[in-house]
Design a protein around this motif. Sequence first.
Motif, PDB file in Angstrom:
ATOM      1  N   ILE A 182       0.822  -1.203   0.000  1.00 54.31           N
ATOM      2  CA  ILE A 182       0.000   0.000   0.000  1.00 54.31           C
ATOM      3  C   ILE A 182       0.861   1.261   0.000  1.00 54.31           C
ATOM      4  N   ARG A 183       0.548   2.175  -0.887  1.00 57.30           N
ATOM      5  CA  ARG A 183       1.273   3.442  -0.991  1.00 57.30           C
ATOM      6  C   ARG A 183       0.918   4.358   0.171  1.00 57.30           C
TER       7      ARG A 183
ATOM      8  N   PHE B 114       2.569  -1.586   4.265  1.00 56.66           N
ATOM      9  CA  PHE B 114       2.562  -0.143   4.013  1.00 56.66           C
ATOM     10  C   PHE B 114       3.995   0.344   3.771  1.00 56.66           C
ATOM     11  N   VAL B 115       4.190   1.037   2.667  1.00 59.39           N
ATOM     12  CA  VAL B 115       5.520   1.575   2.352  1.00 59.39           C
ATOM     13  C   VAL B 115       5.410   3.077   2.128  1.00 59.39           C
ATOM     14  N   SER B 116       6.508   3.758   2.341  1.00 57.76           N
ATOM     15  CA  SER B 116       6.513   5.208   2.147  1.00 57.76           C
ATOM     16  C   SER B 116       6.228   5.533   0.685  1.00 57.76           C
ATOM     17  N   ARG B 117       5.741   6.736   0.453  1.00 56.33           N
ATOM     18  CA  ARG B 117       5.437   7.151  -0.912  1.00 56.33           C
ATOM     19  C   ARG B 117       6.705   7.226  -1.757  1.00 56.33           C
TER      20      ARG B 117
ATOM     21  N   ASN C 265       9.676   2.780  -6.240  1.00 55.78           N
ATOM     22  CA  ASN C 265      10.637   1.765  -6.667  1.00 55.78           C
ATOM     23  C   ASN C 265       9.994   0.396  -6.862  1.00 55.78           C
ATOM     24  N   LYS C 266       8.667   0.349  -6.917  1.00 56.54           N
ATOM     25  CA  LYS C 266       7.954  -0.928  -6.872  1.00 56.54           C
ATOM     26  C   LYS C 266       8.258  -1.867  -8.032  1.00 56.54           C
ATOM     27  N   THR C 267       8.768  -1.356  -9.152  1.00 52.16           N
ATOM     28  CA  THR C 267       9.070  -2.225 -10.285  1.00 52.16           C
ATOM     29  C   THR C 267      10.547  -2.632 -10.340  1.00 52.16           C
TER      30      THR C 267
ATOM     31  N   LEU D 184      11.551  -5.705  -5.356  1.00 54.06           N
ATOM     32  CA  LEU D 184      10.773  -6.947  -5.436  1.00 54.06           C
ATOM     33  C   LEU D 184      11.475  -8.078  -4.695  1.00 54.06           C
ATOM     34  N   SER D 185      12.811  -8.084  -4.764  1.00 51.97           N
ATOM     35  CA  SER D 185      13.560  -9.106  -4.035  1.00 51.97           C
ATOM     36  C   SER D 185      13.349  -8.972  -2.526  1.00 51.97           C
ATOM     37  N   GLY D 186      13.298  -7.724  -2.056  1.00 50.61           N
ATOM     38  CA  GLY D 186      13.036  -7.489  -0.639  1.00 50.61           C
ATOM     39  C   GLY D 186      11.655  -7.976  -0.223  1.00 50.61           C
ATOM     40  N   LEU D 187      10.684  -7.787  -1.104  1.00 52.35           N
ATOM     41  CA  LEU D 187       9.330  -8.264  -0.816  1.00 52.35           C
ATOM     42  C   LEU D 187       9.286  -9.791  -0.751  1.00 52.35           C
ATOM     43  N   GLU D 188      10.040 -10.436  -1.642  1.00 49.93           N
ATOM     44  CA  GLU D 188      10.057 -11.902  -1.633  1.00 49.93           C
ATOM     45  C   GLU D 188      10.723 -12.437  -0.370  1.00 49.93           C
TER      46      GLU D 188
END
Length: 299
Positions: free
Chosen positions: A80-81, A107-110, A115-117, A122-126
């Motif tokens: 979530i932005r 929730f991530v900072s705006r 950097n979502k793409t 993405l590696s951090g999310l995984e």
Amino acid sequence: MNIPNQLIEGFPNITLSIKREDLIHPFVSGNKFRKLKYNLLQANNEKKQQLLTFGGAFSNHIAAVAALGKLHQLKTVGVIRGDELVNSIQENPTLRFTQACGMELDFVSRAGYRNKTEASFLSGLEQKWGSFYLIPEGGTNALAVKGCEEILTETDAEFDFICCAVGTGGTISGLINRAQTHQKILGFPALKGDFLKEEICRFATNERWDLISDYHFDGYGKVTPELIDFINRFYLETGIPLDPIYTGKMVFGVIDLIQKNYFPEGSKILMIHTGGLQGIEGMNIQLKNKKLPLLLTHA
């Protein structure tokens, strides 16, 4: 269904209809159903048990993915932005709904959200959430476009113009690809700027389309008393609810263009209702805080 003539009074040779994609499903409705259809099949083919996607605080896409996950017993993560939203979930009807569906919210900072793409993001999310099937913000990718191509059927061949709201460009790309050679697709962007043309050209297979950029009402997520009044009058006269972010602006634009003689005499126009009605409750909270008229609910 056809739109009553009183809404386009004085233009008897114009036929205006609306396709109720919002009625497909109560929670995964409209273009979200179309966009997610083949993505869900692909996730199953890849044996993924978790869907991860992105969106804002009142995102139709986030709500639809959460509902889809619950229906198919898949884990879901919504990035979530805006990290300031972490303590306001219960005051936000969309986020409250996603949690009720079992979605995990990240929730991530705006600034970070931009950097979502990127591969590192993405590696951090995984690392945090484990293996997932990635669905982009708004749901637009090649599989989403394939699903949106199914919005139009042979029975829609009678229309000269097909009109839809535009967010990320997936829905209009599908319509462009499926349209008959005599049909023109008109997109009504909900955002400012011309960047959408490049995105649409990535997926569209012909040039029989155009963007009408005069009806964004000063930008994404913004409304005016004029738009609110129009949506409410349209609902009272047709029984059809419109969301204020996408379809409401598109319908306003189409009827305004009819009154300005944009369409040739005898034109048959089909508007695509792409859903998004879950956003009405959240918009009304904002309107109430600003002491502005509220949108009539569809309940």
